[in-house]
Structures are given as C-alpha cells and as structure tokens.
Design a protein around this motif. Structure first.
Motif, short mmCIF file in Angstrom:
data_model
loop_
_atom_site.label_atom_id
_atom_site.label_comp_id
_atom_site.label_asym_id
_atom_site.label_seq_id
_atom_site.Cartn_x
_atom_site.Cartn_y
_atom_site.Cartn_z
N TYR A 1 -88.83 5.70 85.78
CA TYR A 1 -90.03 5.57 86.59
C TYR A 1 -90.49 4.12 86.61
N LEU A 2 -90.91 3.67 87.77
CA LEU A 2 -91.45 2.31 87.88
C LEU A 2 -92.93 2.38 87.46
N SER A 3 -93.12 2.49 86.14
CA SER A 3 -94.46 2.81 85.64
C SER A 3 -95.38 1.59 85.71
N PHE A 4 -96.65 1.87 85.85
CA PHE A 4 -97.64 0.81 85.97
C PHE A 4 -97.97 0.29 84.57
N TYR A 5 -97.76 -1.01 84.40
CA TYR A 5 -98.00 -1.63 83.10
C TYR A 5 -99.30 -2.43 83.15
N PHE B 1 -88.39 6.18 94.20
CA PHE B 1 -88.89 7.54 94.00
C PHE B 1 -87.84 8.46 93.36
N ASN B 2 -86.57 8.05 93.44
CA ASN B 2 -85.48 8.87 92.89
C ASN B 2 -84.60 8.07 91.94
N ALA B 3 -85.18 7.07 91.26
CA ALA B 3 -84.34 6.17 90.46
C ALA B 3 -83.82 6.85 89.19
N ARG B 4 -82.61 6.50 88.80
CA ARG B 4 -82.01 6.99 87.54
C ARG B 4 -81.35 5.84 86.82
N ASP B 5 -81.39 5.93 85.48
CA ASP B 5 -80.78 4.85 84.71
C ASP B 5 -79.29 5.16 84.47
N MET C 1 -93.12 -1.61 85.03
CA MET C 1 -91.97 -1.62 84.12
C MET C 1 -91.15 -0.35 84.35
N TRP C 2 -89.85 -0.48 84.31
CA TRP C 2 -88.98 0.69 84.39
C TRP C 2 -88.96 1.40 83.03
N VAL C 3 -89.36 2.67 83.01
CA VAL C 3 -89.30 3.42 81.75
C VAL C 3 -88.71 4.81 82.00
N SER C 4 -88.11 5.35 80.94
CA SER C 4 -87.70 6.75 80.98
C SER C 4 -88.10 7.39 79.66
N ARG C 5 -88.00 8.71 79.62
CA ARG C 5 -88.41 9.41 78.41
C ARG C 5 -87.37 9.20 77.32
N GLY C 6 -87.85 8.80 76.13
CA GLY C 6 -86.95 8.66 74.99
C GLY C 6 -86.54 10.04 74.49
N GLY C 7 -87.51 10.91 74.28
CA GLY C 7 -87.22 12.29 73.88
C GLY C 7 -87.34 13.20 75.08
#
Lengths: 337, 337
Positions: free
Chosen positions: A74-78, A63-67, A155-161
């Motif tokens: 975010y552990l986004s749903f793929y 819930f608080n993950a950072r790269d 999948m782990w994702v973060s915002r590119g922009g």
C-alpha cells in the motif's frame, strides 16, 4: 436510443484530468458533498488523487500494487499536510465550487513518493486557459493566499504478519522506479520534520516555540470506531486520523468554554500528521494535546497532538494544527492559566 | 516539457464516463480508499454520482442549483437503498476493484428525481465491450447476484428559515424540467414505501413480518458529531446516517455478546433509509432498534431503526438493514430472549 437535444455532447461538468508533464496532472473539479464539510472528507478525496497521480507518473497501478513476495503493498500516507491561505481555506469549500487542482509527483527515494497538490477556485471561463505547472517552491516559500496546498509523503508498506496491522514493513512494489520522477530540492523535503516528529513526538516549529501555553495538557481516549475508521484493506484509515484529532480538539475546545459553532468557524491554516504506525482495529487510542497561542495575536493558536495506541504502548501518529478563532482570545471565554 | 515515453497517452486508469442515452450514464471506476470500507464512504461516493447523473440528464447544475427566490436548493436524499447479491456485496469492495457503474435517472414528479445505479465488478478486458443499458425492472424483480444496486429518491429542498436545518421546504430549482426524464413504471416507485415509513415509522415488509424478535427493543442516544456529520452546506449529511445507524447496530450487536469482527464480516443484503427531516447540528439523536431473525435461517436478520431528533421531538429518519452473520444463530452467543 436517440440523444436529447438539450443535452451537451460531453457528460456534464465531471472532473476532467489532463497531463501537464510526465509527473504533473491538472484536474478541473466540481466540489460535491462527498469532499467538503469534514476535514476527513477533504483529506480522503485528495488522498485518492495522490494514488491516481502516482499511478500516472510512475506507470504502475498503485491501487493493485504487489511486492516481490506477492503481498499487497500500500502506498500508505506517512506525512499529510494541508495549508490554506487567508482568502481560500478548507472550511470555505462548498457544493459547486469549481477547482483547478494541479498535482506534481516527486522522487522521494526507493520506498517513497512525494506528491504536492495545489487547489485554486476558478470560474467557468478559466477552465480552458493555457497554464504551466506551478513552481513547487511556491508551496514552501511563497504560498498564494488564494490556494490550498496539500503535501503528501507516502511510503510503500505491506503487512509483516498475516492478521495484524502492527509491524507493517517497507515494501516497494514490482515495477516501481522512483528514478523516473523529478527531484524535489532537498530544502523542501519533509523528511527532517518527520524524523523529528518520530524521535521528539512533536514537529519542530521555531515560530511557535515562544508562544504561550493555552491551558494545561489535555488527554482524550478514543476507542477506534469500526464503522468509520477502518479502510477497505482492514487498516486504520489515514483520513480518519484527521477526524480523530479533531474530535479530541473539540473536547479540549469545549473544556475551554468555547462554542461548537466557533470550532466549525475556525480558519485552519496548517494541519499536518506524521503517521508512525498503524494499529489493530480493536484498540483504544490516547490523544495528548498541548495548545499554545501567539502573544501578539491571541486568536492564533496551535495544537500539538501525540496519538498513542494503548494496546501496544506505541506512538502511532504526531499531529499539529494551527488555526485562528475569534473566540480564542485569552481575555474572552478562554483565559490562559 | 517532454513526455516520458513510459507514460500512456491518456492519464492512468481514472474514472471514465460515457453517456448511454439521454438519462443514462456508464462509469468505469477504479475503487480507491475513499469509497470502500465504511458504508458511509460508499454511500457518499455514489451520492455524488447521483448529483452528477441528474445534472447530466436534466441539463442543470445540481451542485449550484437555486430556486425562484434565489435560495440555494439541494437535491436532498429522501430515500436511499443499497441491495447486494450473494456473489458481490458492499463489504467485499476493496482497493483496485474495477467497476462498471450504470446509472439511469427517472421522472419522479416536479420536485423529485429517482436515480438507479448498478455496480458490477469487471476485468480490464471488459472495459470496451459494447453494452446496452440494463432494464430497470432487473433492479426490482430480477436482481443479479453479481451486482450491487443503489436506488436514490431525491427531493429538492431549501432552508425555510435562515439559521436552522429544521423545516426545510420543497423547492425545485430554476431550469429543472422533470418531463425530459423517462418514466419509472408505477409498480417500482418507492413512494408507497416512503409514505408508510413516514406514517408508520417502519418500512412495510411482508417477508419479515413473521420473523421472530431478536432481543428486546434497543435504544441508543447519539450526540451529533460536528467533526464528521455536517456537510459543506451546514446540514446533517445523508451519508452520515448510515454510520450513525451502524454505530447503534454495533452497540446492540455487542449487547448480544457478539464480536466486532463478526459485525464487520456480516453480509449486508439490503440497507435503506428514508429521510423525513434534517436537524440542527447541536442536537442529540435517539435511535430505537428492533431486530428480527428468520426462523428458517437464524443467521438472517433484519433491524428496523427509528431516528428521532431529541431537540424537536421529531422522527427524522426511518432505516432498515437486512444482513447475514455466522455469529447470529440463536443457539450460539446470542440467544433470543
């Protein structure tokens, strides 16, 4: 303050969570209004359990993950799939149902996690039974008719922009070590299905290849509803894709002359979504539907859906839903073309 | 199966519930995607806590309640209010926030229950503090700026007829004894407000009586969305009224020339709904909105909403929402008439 003697020593009937192994949890849950009714409500609730289960299995706070660049990841749903048996399906869930939810988390590589939930209705006296975790092969090859299975590939994702939901990048968080998780046998991995969905814009499904078309292709445009579809991180919420897809299916259903009640009463056997991208919240989505039915059993139908973001002209999700409806026979209100 | 040594002995970070008194609970909660973002998601989650809290305080299973005729009886939401402080409000909630939720349940008569929740953001180190329940007067007269308060007045109802949601009847369940609950001082009871809302179709509010009209009355028709608005008992879901009201407010907002982003960014200080009836799911609702603003601080607005069921020509809910927005000044994009 003194305790009232009518009150049990433990708070009433709340969700109880026990660990069954290093990557396996067992929840005993009372179904409340928040998790039944709309498919979205169910998918949302189980999705939160996925985040909790991965946190537990991996020893990190999802819930608080950072790269490693300090960005929220975010552990986004793929890939999200719900399958139901004949004697227990999604739309039967109602207030007060008591469920045993077994959850197992599996290694899906450096940037992903696979989670499998099995939900089963229980009576009060079953709560304390000694149980062993179910064999994951059961979910793929020996479905129990009294269980609902929910499979999540995240999948782990973060915002590119900074200010856009387009172009999210794969980005596992600090502290995530997939090698602590048990391995899922290759034959059960949904990666092939998802890869096909990404390139072909349809899930491969040999069983329904020979089914007959129900009507022609059907297109629905859907402006994102910012009062409902945006999650607490400003992204389109994965669970909203279930209601967005159902909204389009209902439009198609009505166009075939069927009743709303029959839509609510249909038995959803298998519904799945592969999420290929997110989108900015001011966009309009276009949903393209194609339905087929089983010539041997015309009440059995499947709808394939492609969801495009019109602002960027990208396909952002591929969905499929298989269901039964007693209003679906071609000799009744909805003849095939 | 052996335990992985990286794993803590207790499952990770789940909601913990402790009883603070015979009718008082304390939850430590991690905010997940399912409870933040849309107001509906928040209202739904807290609504489930209300049912759990009443179950605990009254020693009955609210989720499976039946009346003396054997009919299911629902602890339906009659009045739902969310108030926020300057330093912690609804739209700030995001993934991973850790909350202390204190809940107290009060006697509201033979056929009703009043529940008050106070939500406060905490850091991990606060979790184990010894605390005493908050004084309920705080929620009415001494709001803390770092807390969100949620007040629920619930009524026991069951279906009068078999196949309709119109004409629900008051019907307390077997085993419900309101006299075990603590008493709420009369001056805090929302019954007068609700009685006014029922007869006048507006909540009395002396503070905003002198505020100026923002535009003219605004009307939105809303066909019930059966993929989203129907709960697991086939009734219109109380939490959906928040999204339905917001949908209409957004239409009005856009008609005033304001941006969607500003709508999402507004600070909702006080939003409330009085539920006067339910409706069948094939109906269309009509929402009539009237907005006013504070002449001393034009960014501060209030919208009163009346929700009618067009099929039966009844008013089924009265709502009001007070918020701040930086796009709301009459000299900017949205001049008053």
């Amino acid at each position: 303050m003194t305790m009232n003697t009518r009150i049990a020593p433990q708070p009433f009937n709340f969700t109880q969570v026990h660990r069954m192994g290093p990557a396996a949890l067992r929840r005993l849950v009372t179904v409340g209004p928040g998790m039944c009714g709309p498919t979205k409500a169910f998918a949302s609730c189980v999705g939160d359990w996925t985040w909790e289960s991965v946190s537990d299995a991996c020893g990190i706070d999802v819930f608080n993950a950072r790269d490693d660049r300090g960005r929220p990841t975010y552990l986004s749903f793929y890939y999200y799939r719900i399958t139901s048996g004949d004697s227990f399906h999604l739309k039967q869930l109602t207030f007060g149902d008591r469920l045993e939810v077994q959850t197992q988390v599996f290694d899906a590589g450096r940037r992903a996690v696979l989670t499998m939930h099995r939900l089963r209705r229980i009576t009060g006296s079953e709560d304390d039974h000694v149980i062993t975790p179910f064999e994951v092969s059961e979910a793929y090859t020996r479905h129990r008719e009294d269980c609902i299975y929910v499979e999540n590939l995240n999948m782990w994702v973060s915002r590119g922009g900074t200010h856009t939901n387009v172009g999210l990048v794969r980005s596992p968080p600090i502290g995530f070590d997939n090698t602590v998780l048990p391995t899922l046998p290759d034959e059960y991995s949904p990666r092939f299905l998802c890869s096909q969905a990404r390139t072909q814009h349809v899930f491969p499904d040999p069983v329904t290849d020979s089914w007959s078309a129900r009507g022609s292709h059907f297109v629905v445009e859907y402006p994102v509803n910012i009062t409902l579809d945006v999650n607490g991180a400003g992204l389109l919420y994965f669970a909203s894709f279930f209601s967005i897809a159902e909204h389009a299916q209902l439009e198609q259903w009505r166009a075939l002359g069927r009743s709303d009640q029959a839509f609510l009463d249909r038995v959803i056997r298998d519904t799945r979504i592969c999420y290929l991208g997110n989108a900015d919240i001011d966009t309009t989505l276009r949903l393209r539907l194609h339905s087929v039915y089983n010539p041997q059993d015309p009440a059995e139908e499947k709808t394939n859906i492609v969801i495009d973001d019109l602002s960027t002209d990208r396909t952002i999700a591929v969905a499929a839903s298989r269901h039964r409806s007693h209003e679906a026979t071609p000799t009744a209100a909805s003849p095939p073309p």
